[in-house]
Design a protein around this motif. Structure first.
Motif, mmCIF file in Angstrom:
data_model
loop_
_atom_site.group_PDB
_atom_site.id
_atom_site.type_symbol
_atom_site.label_atom_id
_atom_site.label_comp_id
_atom_site.label_asym_id
_atom_site.label_seq_id
_atom_site.Cartn_x
_atom_site.Cartn_y
_atom_site.Cartn_z
ATOM 1 N N ASP A 1 0.829 -1.212 0.000
ATOM 2 C CA ASP A 1 0.000 0.000 0.000
ATOM 3 C C ASP A 1 0.859 1.256 0.000
ATOM 4 O O ASP A 1 0.412 2.307 -0.463
ATOM 5 C CB ASP A 1 -0.908 0.011 1.228
ATOM 6 N N VAL A 2 2.059 1.150 0.559
ATOM 7 C CA VAL A 2 2.941 2.314 0.650
ATOM 8 C C VAL A 2 4.371 1.890 0.329
ATOM 9 O O VAL A 2 4.750 0.727 0.493
ATOM 10 C CB VAL A 2 2.899 2.955 2.059
ATOM 11 N N LEU A 3 5.161 2.870 -0.112
ATOM 12 C CA LEU A 3 6.602 2.699 -0.290
ATOM 13 C C LEU A 3 7.323 3.664 0.646
ATOM 14 O O LEU A 3 6.843 4.768 0.913
ATOM 15 C CB LEU A 3 7.017 2.998 -1.737
ATOM 16 N N PHE A 4 8.491 3.257 1.126
ATOM 17 C CA PHE A 4 9.293 4.135 1.983
ATOM 18 C C PHE A 4 10.754 3.743 1.845
ATOM 19 O O PHE A 4 11.094 2.673 1.338
ATOM 20 C CB PHE A 4 8.830 4.063 3.446
ATOM 21 N N GLY A 5 11.643 4.622 2.317
ATOM 22 C CA GLY A 5 13.084 4.368 2.224
ATOM 23 C C GLY A 5 13.784 5.475 1.457
ATOM 24 O O GLY A 5 13.453 6.653 1.557
ATOM 25 N N ILE A 6 14.812 5.102 0.704
ATOM 26 C CA ILE A 6 15.698 5.950 -0.114
ATOM 27 C C ILE A 6 16.080 7.268 0.557
ATOM 28 O O ILE A 6 15.938 8.339 -0.038
ATOM 29 C CB ILE A 6 15.169 6.187 -1.541
ATOM 30 N N PRO A 7 16.587 7.237 1.802
ATOM 31 C CA PRO A 7 17.058 8.493 2.376
ATOM 32 C C PRO A 7 18.318 8.957 1.652
ATOM 33 O O PRO A 7 18.985 8.150 1.002
ATOM 34 C CB PRO A 7 17.380 8.101 3.820
ATOM 35 N N GLN A 8 18.599 10.267 1.614
ATOM 36 C CA GLN A 8 18.191 11.231 2.592
ATOM 37 C C GLN A 8 17.389 12.324 1.905
ATOM 38 O O GLN A 8 17.874 12.939 0.939
ATOM 39 C CB GLN A 8 19.441 11.806 3.274
ATOM 40 N N HIS A 9 16.165 12.554 2.359
ATOM 41 C CA HIS A 9 15.324 13.618 1.835
ATOM 42 C C HIS A 9 14.539 14.240 2.981
ATOM 43 O O HIS A 9 14.171 13.552 3.933
ATOM 44 C CB HIS A 9 14.339 13.088 0.780
ATOM 45 N N ALA A 10 14.272 15.532 2.867
ATOM 46 C CA ALA A 10 13.472 16.227 3.875
ATOM 47 C C ALA A 10 12.003 16.097 3.491
ATOM 48 O O ALA A 10 11.340 17.060 3.116
ATOM 49 C CB ALA A 10 13.893 17.692 3.965
ATOM 50 N N GLU A 11 11.528 14.878 3.589
ATOM 51 C CA GLU A 11 10.188 14.548 3.117
ATOM 52 C C GLU A 11 9.476 13.661 4.128
ATOM 53 O O GLU A 11 10.044 13.275 5.144
ATOM 54 C CB GLU A 11 10.269 13.808 1.763
ATOM 55 N N THR A 12 8.230 13.341 3.816
ATOM 56 C CA THR A 12 7.479 12.409 4.641
ATOM 57 C C THR A 12 8.126 11.031 4.611
ATOM 58 O O THR A 12 8.860 10.693 3.671
ATOM 59 C CB THR A 12 6.031 12.301 4.148
ATOM 60 N N PHE A 13 7.830 10.232 5.633
ATOM 61 C CA PHE A 13 8.383 8.882 5.692
ATOM 62 C C PHE A 13 7.876 8.045 4.523
ATOM 63 O O PHE A 13 8.658 7.384 3.827
ATOM 64 C CB PHE A 13 8.006 8.225 7.019
ATOM 65 N N VAL A 14 6.566 8.071 4.279
ATOM 66 C CA VAL A 14 6.007 7.375 3.119
ATOM 67 C C VAL A 14 6.290 8.208 1.881
ATOM 68 O O VAL A 14 6.052 9.425 1.852
ATOM 69 C CB VAL A 14 4.491 7.139 3.299
ATOM 70 N N LEU A 15 6.819 7.558 0.852
ATOM 71 C CA LEU A 15 7.205 8.270 -0.363
ATOM 72 C C LEU A 15 5.975 8.686 -1.159
ATOM 73 O O LEU A 15 4.978 7.966 -1.214
ATOM 74 C CB LEU A 15 8.111 7.377 -1.210
#
Length: 898
Positions: free
Chosen positions: A209-223
């Protein structure tokens, strides 16, 4: 003179800017390889497998892959790995020159599994290993990965694969973009001697349902979806005053992504160190994906998907098949490593500023922590301690006797951390520069001359840390017989190591610079900082082989967590940046970097007292707890604020020290098991869809649920208590301040005053603490323990405690205590998996139990064949068993008497 003027101007902008200058950094449309790759439409790639070329072995298979658009051949290698992992590699079959393959990231312990070819006739080839299988479709090329017959990851389902083979410009092949062979950005020319060599591949997550990861960004945890927007960019850059809610690059690049749904988690690690853009498709677009023809129950929307686009290198992707979030996280750290157990003092509180300018300032700050009864373990020095920004030297005018200053700190059981950046002043009187220039140790420019850029010292060059000989020379500077003005207890901070180059394209090194082995900087850019911290780690081990190094790095890549910890770089004193610190650290944690934090109070600008209070309260529960500020800000040590704020800071720091036994145990278990210390709610509540997008709360291990107050003027906060089954079955939670019990699922409005940080211990857990707070953690080493026992719905709980000398590697020789506690049937007992081989005088001072149905009259402790009655007293909404007095390393049983 002109170069020095440029440096001065950039230095001033760095300190006094009020926002990121976006024109300094590329968008996808300004990047030739991203621009042309993004024009590819789903279904456009023409790659096909040649099944007749199949070659098999025990652990892997190889086949030829053809691009039918130009008949160029590639080799596809598929390798089964232990623990539900798979590796997919694609390279040119006969390249004009070798393409770059990443090294120095993977663990030596990565083990192959046995792969079986189950079916090889017809349009598909089916491979299996363990409970997993991979279905390779010959044309169009696609691989579908199943875990226990559930489709979890599909490769090239969108048919967006691209692989630009290396060619000569004279070959006359058609061009797609006018900047394929040379590219301008502002005043900077990238000569691109190899021409276009981009790669791209898409990965779909049918169960997610969700994707997350690929740091480093100043964004929400869920992409978020990137349709109609720039992709997420992975290209390590020095971005001062970075924006929130942005997909722009920052200081680190960790190309691992996860997809999660109620039934499955899976991940992909894209093993490539070149500039990379990542497109995201969320699951909201209606329609039927090409991947769904293999599902028995098609979903109403396309599954989430990601496309990795890299400028060079090969396709080298690890498929992580979970099936749980924690399984997938562990599979990633199995590949790249987990953080080493840190020295305990590093988990305590740190004080930093750019800059404490002289020895007196350092000692005055340290002394005032004592004067105001606020614990402190480490003082930090930024670049001004050096002699004209020449690293491995000291400014002996302002620091006339560094060893005396360090001794004053260590005599008070404190530590010092100093900065060592990767740019070295071009000054013939500077020993490090002379040797690097003489021996050819610097990174080369496109004409094979020493590359010269500018940074804090002015004209500077950058050692080629990819060269083992250069790393070894750099490492040789750390032992105290060379760096005579330090001691073995001084720790290291590697900053500006993206690398930051003030007069370079995008404030970094040109891509056509040359590194060891003839590789262009474009091939390895995201690993530059990684290679420096490898050298720093080596140097600190050579300085003292039995002391665990502590290194903070700004730039990082996959695997850097084995050597260093990270922070969120140059943030701003603003409420949004406080909230962002949690989102970013959660993304780092699932990507291997458990030891993470942000500059408490914000690096830029001047925080108001309320913001400082809330940031310290939040920092109490983040792994790395350091206050830091720009030299252009007002001094902001705790005693410089109003008394109310100072007392809030004091309470927050003291609370951190009370939990140090828990932190130390969690980090031991992180090294042992590879799981994050700081975790998103979905890690433990994978069926609770409401929890997936919550990134204002987090878990510490499975022990504490933390919901910091991060809104100005807040008098109440909504805390979400997650569900175990996705419906109404939840855990029991106990407020850590007063043991008030919460037994529900959903949002609860919690009243908060200026002292309150909502934190809840999960029922069913036992947390070790120390409640005798001293001015440093080292002084607490032999103090007694308190066990906080919070019962689950069945009246039971479990926990662990880890103890060693807090400093050396002796624990790897078995010199430690690892203790398990269990409360069951109204009795608390401990046990040891192995006989403790470490002596400690620490005793058990108190046991607090929350969740009992009624108060016991007394308790009885039994150990060493003795029995003793103990007093039980009320403790908030719990009970406390006072003064058991047993040595914490002895087996005991405490029984409640009714």
């Amino acid at each position: 003179m002109r170069l020095k003027l440029i440096v001065l101007i950039l230095f001033t902008l760095y300190q006094c800017g009020s926002g990121v200058d976006k024109s300094t950094f590329k968008t996808c449309s300004q990047s030739s390889f991203c621009r042309r790759t993004r024009k590819d439409l789903p279904g456009s790639s023409k790659f096909a497998v040649l099944p007749e070329t199949l070659k098999t072995s025990d652990n892997f298979v190889e086949l030829d892959l053809i691009n039918k658009a130009n008949d160029h051949l590639f080799i596809l290698k598929l390798e089964a790995l232990e623990d539900n992992k798979f590796r997919v590699q694609i390279d040119e079959k006969n390249p004009l020159k070798p393409r770059h393959r990443v090294t120095d990231v993977l663990q030596d312990s990565v083990k192959s599994g046995n792969i079986n070819v189950d079916t090889q006739d017809g349009p598909e080839i089916v491979f299996s290993w363990g409970e997993n299988k991979a279905v390779l479709t010959n044309e169009p090329f696609r691989i579908d990965f199943y875990q226990k017959d559930v489709l979890s990851v599909s490769v090239n389902a969108k048919r967006l694969m691209r692989f630009e083979h290396i060619r000569r410009k004279s070959d006359g092949e058609p061009t797609e973009d006018p900047e394929e062979w040379e590219e301008m950005f502002g005043e900077f020319l990238d000569s691109k001697p190899n021409g276009p060599e981009a790669i791209a591949l898409d990965f779909s997550f049918p169960q997610a349902d969700v994707l997350f990861g690929i740091p480093q960004h100043a964004e929400t945890f869920v992409l978020k979806s990137t349709e109609g927007d720039d992709p997420y960019r992975l290209y390590n850059l020095d971005v001062a005053y970075y924006e929130l809610e942005s997909k722009m690059s920052l200081y680190g690049a960790v190309p691992v992504i996860y997809g999660h749904g109620a039934e499955r988690s899976a991940g992909v690690f894209w093993h490539n160190a070149a500039e990379t853009w990542v497109d995201i498709w969320d699951s909201n677009k209606k329609g039927v994906s090409s991947v769904l023809d293999l599902l028995t129950e098609p979903r109403a929307s396309e599954p989430p998907a990601a496309r990795f686009i890299s400028e060079s290198g090969i396709v080298d992707a690890f498929i992580l098949l979970g099936p749980t979030p924690l399984d997938a996280f562990k599979q990633y750290t199995d590949l790249t490593g987990s953080a080493n157990l840190p020295q305990l003092f590093t988990l305590a509180y740190h004080q930093c500023r750019w800059n404490y300018d002289n020895s007196s300032d350092v000692m005055d700050v340290a002394a005032n922590y004592d004067n105001y009864d606020i614990p402190l373990d480490t003082m930090w020095l930024d670049i001004e301690y050096t002699d004209e920004k020449k690293y491995f030297t000291w400014d002996l005018q302002n620091f006339p006797d560094p060893l005396a200053m360090i001794k004053n700190l260590t005599d008070s059981n404190r530590h010092l951390t100093i900065i060592i950046d990767p740019h070295y002043k071009r000054d013939d009187s500077y020993f490090f520069h002379r040797e690097c220039e003489k021996m050819g140790y610097y990174t080369k420019n496109v004409t094979n001359k020493d590359y010269e850029g500018s940074c804090w010292p002015g004209p500077a060059s950058y050692p080629d840390f990819f060269n083992p000989t250069v790393r070894s020379y750099y490492a040789q500077q750390f032992p105290v017989d060379k760096f005579k003005t330090t001691t073995k207890d001084v720790m290291i901070w590697n900053d500006m190591n993206e690398p930051s180059v003030f007069n370079g394209p995008e404030k970094t090194m040109p891509k056509d610079n040359i590194h060891y082995g003839g590789w262009e900087h474009r091939d390895v850019h995201n690993m530059f900082g990684h290679m420096q911290v490898m050298g720093t780690f080596q140097g600190m081990i050579e300085r003292d082989p039995n002391q665990r190094p502590f290194i903070l790095t700004r730039s990082h890549f996959a695997g850097s967590q084995k050597y260093a910890i990270v922070w969120m770089g140059d943030n701003t004193a603003a409420w949004g940046h406080l909230k962002n610190s949690i989102k970013m650290c959660l993304s780092e944690a699932v990507a291997g970097f458990s030891f993470c934090g942000s500059d408490v109070g914000g690096f830029f600008d001047n925080p108001e007292p309320e913001l400082v209070e809330r940031w310290y309260q939040t920092g109490t529960y983040t792994p790395f707890f350091r206050a830091h500020a720009n030299q252009d800000t007002k001094r902001r040590e705790p005693w410089l604020f109003p008394e109310k704020t100072r007392l809030v800071i004091r309470d927050a720091v003291r609370k951190r020290y009370s939990y140090l036994p828990m932190w130390y145990t969690m980090f031991y278990e992180h090294e042992k098991y590879g799981l994050p210390v700081m975790r998103p709610l979905l890690a433990h509540y994978p069926k609770d869809k409401e929890s997936y997008r919550i990134d204002t709360q987090f878990m510490l291990h499975d022990l504490l649920l933390i919901c910091p107050v991060m809104d100005e003027g807040a008098t109440k906060i909504e805390v979400y208590f997650p569900s175990k089954d996705g419906q109404k079955d939840g855990d029991v939670w106990f407020d850590t301040d007063n043991f008030q019990k919460y037994d529900k699922v959903g949002y609860e409005t919690i009243q908060v005053d200026y002292k309150k940080t909502p934190a809840y211990q999960r029922g069913g857990t036992i947390i070790p603490k120390k409640e005798n707070i001293r001015r440093t953690s080292t002084l607490m080493k032999d103090d007694p323990y308190t066990l906080v026992v919070c019962l689950d719905k069945n009246g039971s709980s479990k926990g662990t405690l880890y103890i060693d000398d807090e400093k050396s590697y002796e624990y790897r020789k078995g010199k430690y205590i690892y203790e398990q506690f269990e409360f069951k049937d109204n009795a608390l007992k401990n046990s040891f998996a192995t006989t403790p081989d470490y002596d400690t005088p620490s005793t058990l001072e108190r046991v607090i139990i929350a969740g009992l149905e009624k108060t016991p009259k007394s308790a009885t402790i039994e150990y060493d064949g003795k029995s003793q009655e103990l007093k039980v007293v009320s403790h908030e909404q719990a009970v406390a068993i006072e003064n058991p007095g047993v040595n914490i390393a002895k087996e005991f049983v405490i029984k409640l008497n009714y």
